[in-house]
Design a protein around this motif. Structure first.
Motif, PDB file in Angstrom:
ATOM      1  N   ARG A  81       5.484  -2.746 -11.726  1.00  0.00           N
ATOM      2  CA  ARG A  81       4.600  -1.835 -12.458  1.00  0.00           C
ATOM      3  C   ARG A  81       3.211  -2.451 -12.564  1.00  0.00           C
ATOM      4  NH1 ARG A  81       3.236  -3.666 -17.330  1.00  0.00           N
ATOM      5  NH2 ARG A  81       4.543  -5.278 -18.307  1.00  0.00           N
ATOM      6  N   GLN A  82       2.234  -1.615 -12.864  1.00  0.00           N
ATOM      7  CA  GLN A  82       0.877  -2.124 -13.064  1.00  0.00           C
ATOM      8  C   GLN A  82       0.886  -3.140 -14.207  1.00  0.00           C
ATOM      9  OE1 GLN A  82      -2.083   0.880 -13.608  1.00  0.00           O
ATOM     10  NE2 GLN A  82      -3.790  -0.558 -13.476  1.00  0.00           N
ATOM     11  N   HIS A  96       2.907  -7.091  -9.261  1.00  0.00           N
ATOM     12  CA  HIS A  96       1.852  -6.114  -8.962  1.00  0.00           C
ATOM     13  C   HIS A  96       0.587  -6.839  -8.521  1.00  0.00           C
ATOM     14  CE1 HIS A  96      -0.483  -2.404  -9.264  1.00  0.00           C
ATOM     15  NE2 HIS A  96      -1.428  -3.118  -9.871  1.00  0.00           N
ATOM     16  N   GLU A 118      -3.431  -6.336  -7.993  1.00  0.00           N
ATOM     17  CA  GLU A 118      -4.521  -5.439  -8.351  1.00  0.00           C
ATOM     18  C   GLU A 118      -5.285  -4.957  -7.120  1.00  0.00           C
ATOM     19  OE1 GLU A 118      -5.140  -4.054 -11.126  1.00  0.00           O
ATOM     20  OE2 GLU A 118      -3.637  -5.151 -12.271  1.00  0.00           O
ATOM     21  N   THR A 157      -4.021  -4.158  -4.323  1.00  0.00           N
ATOM     22  CA  THR A 157      -3.223  -3.208  -3.556  1.00  0.00           C
ATOM     23  C   THR A 157      -3.607  -1.783  -3.934  1.00  0.00           C
ATOM     24  OG1 THR A 157      -1.372  -4.764  -3.478  1.00  0.00           O
ATOM     25  CG2 THR A 157      -0.878  -2.463  -2.986  1.00  0.00           C
ATOM     26  N   GLN A 158      -3.764  -0.938  -2.938  1.00  0.00           N
ATOM     27  CA  GLN A 158      -4.095   0.468  -3.177  1.00  0.00           C
ATOM     28  C   GLN A 158      -3.019   1.095  -4.069  1.00  0.00           C
ATOM     29  OE1 GLN A 158      -2.641   3.504  -1.855  1.00  0.00           O
ATOM     30  NE2 GLN A 158      -4.328   4.780  -2.619  1.00  0.00           N
ATOM     31  N   ALA A 159      -3.445   1.959  -4.984  1.00  0.00           N
ATOM     32  CA  ALA A 159      -2.543   2.475  -6.016  1.00  0.00           C
ATOM     33  C   ALA A 159      -1.306   3.142  -5.437  1.00  0.00           C
ATOM     34  CB  ALA A 159      -3.299   3.450  -6.918  1.00  0.00           C
ATOM     35  N   ALA A 183       1.067   0.558  -4.079  1.00  0.00           N
ATOM     36  CA  ALA A 183       1.727  -0.182  -5.152  1.00  0.00           C
ATOM     37  C   ALA A 183       2.912   0.608  -5.705  1.00  0.00           C
ATOM     38  CB  ALA A 183       0.730  -0.490  -6.269  1.00  0.00           C
ATOM     39  N   VAL A 184       2.723   1.903  -5.875  1.00  0.00           N
ATOM     40  CA  VAL A 184       3.820   2.758  -6.351  1.00  0.00           C
ATOM     41  C   VAL A 184       4.919   2.834  -5.296  1.00  0.00           C
ATOM     42  CG1 VAL A 184       4.458   5.112  -6.985  1.00  0.00           C
ATOM     43  CG2 VAL A 184       2.342   4.102  -7.881  1.00  0.00           C
TER      44      VAL A 184
END
Length: 233
Positions: free
Chosen positions: A161-162, A167, A169, A171-173, A176-177
């Motif tokens: 999770r963020q 995680h 930071e 990494t493209q959102a 990451a998901v």
């Protein structure tokens, strides 16, 4: 070849591993001891006018020999072979099983070499798949530093999770998901059910793919660990 019933056209059209299964079954069931003699009978008696069928059978024997399905019988001289342990498993479990074994004929991460592969080769596909995903969870916990109060899907979610320990930071959102969902889905689908109830996993190919998926996930975790160490250095 007393019980051999295949027509020449069937011999030519069968997939090579299926033909090899028929050949080895006949060889064992008729207590043959010399594969070359078996081939001579096929050429002279079964298919004297079908060199294409004889050639296909020769290819099947080459496949059998190359896959270690027979072993030399040193007591009886040249071309004498007996069905090996691998060959007995092939006869018992079929061509699909051997294809799955070959699917796993790659270098797995050490943890899976020690745990999942031996279970798979014993034919215990359910255990092989479970322990492979359990190793993913063990490595995920070790690298993330999270406690034993988190297991399975919740562990993966907390790790990626963020703001979580794995995680990144930069990494493209969406990515990451995606990696979080990849681990949650794999553990939730292939590890958690076996933890809570009996799962009938009899498909060797499916089990092999689960082990290979676990291998990929563990390699991804190792990469994340190396990247984290580089940042700390």
């Amino acid at each position: 070849m007393a019980n051999w019933t295949l027509e020449a056209d069937e011999v030519v059209s069968l997939p090579l591993d299926e033909l090899a299964l028929r050949v080895l079954t006949d060889y064992r069931d008729n207590n043959e001891w010399n594969w070359r003699n078996w081939m001579l009978l096929a050429m002279q008696e079964a298919y004297p006018r079908r060199p294409d069928a004889v050639r296909a059978l020769a290819e099947a024997w080459s496949w059998i020999l190359n896959h270690g399905l027979v072993a030399p019988n040193l007591d009886k001289g040249d071309h004498a072979v007996v069905v090996s342990r691998q060959g007995e498993a092939f006869l018992d479990r079929g061509a699909a099983w051997l294809r799955s074994v070959e699917r796993l004929d790659v270098e797995l991460v050490p943890a899976l070499e020690r745990t999942a592969r031996p279970q798979f080769l014993r034919g215990d596909f359910e255990t092989a798949a479970f322990v492979a995903m359990k190793e993913v969870e063990v490595q995920l916990r070790a690298i993330s530093g999270l406690g034993h109060d988190l297991v399975g899907v919740k562990l993966a979610q907390e790790a990626f999770r963020q703001g979580g320990p794995l995680h990144r930071e930069e990494t493209q959102a969406g990515e990451a998901v995606a990696i979080m969902d990849l681990f949650k889905g794999a553990i939730g689908l292939f590890k958690n059910p076996a933890s809570h109830r009996r799962v009938d996993l009899s498909d060797a190919t499916e089990a092999a793919e689960i082990v290979l998926l676990a291998d990929l996930l563990m390699r991804l975790l190792k990469r994340l660990e190396v990247e984290a160490q580089g940042e700390d250095g």
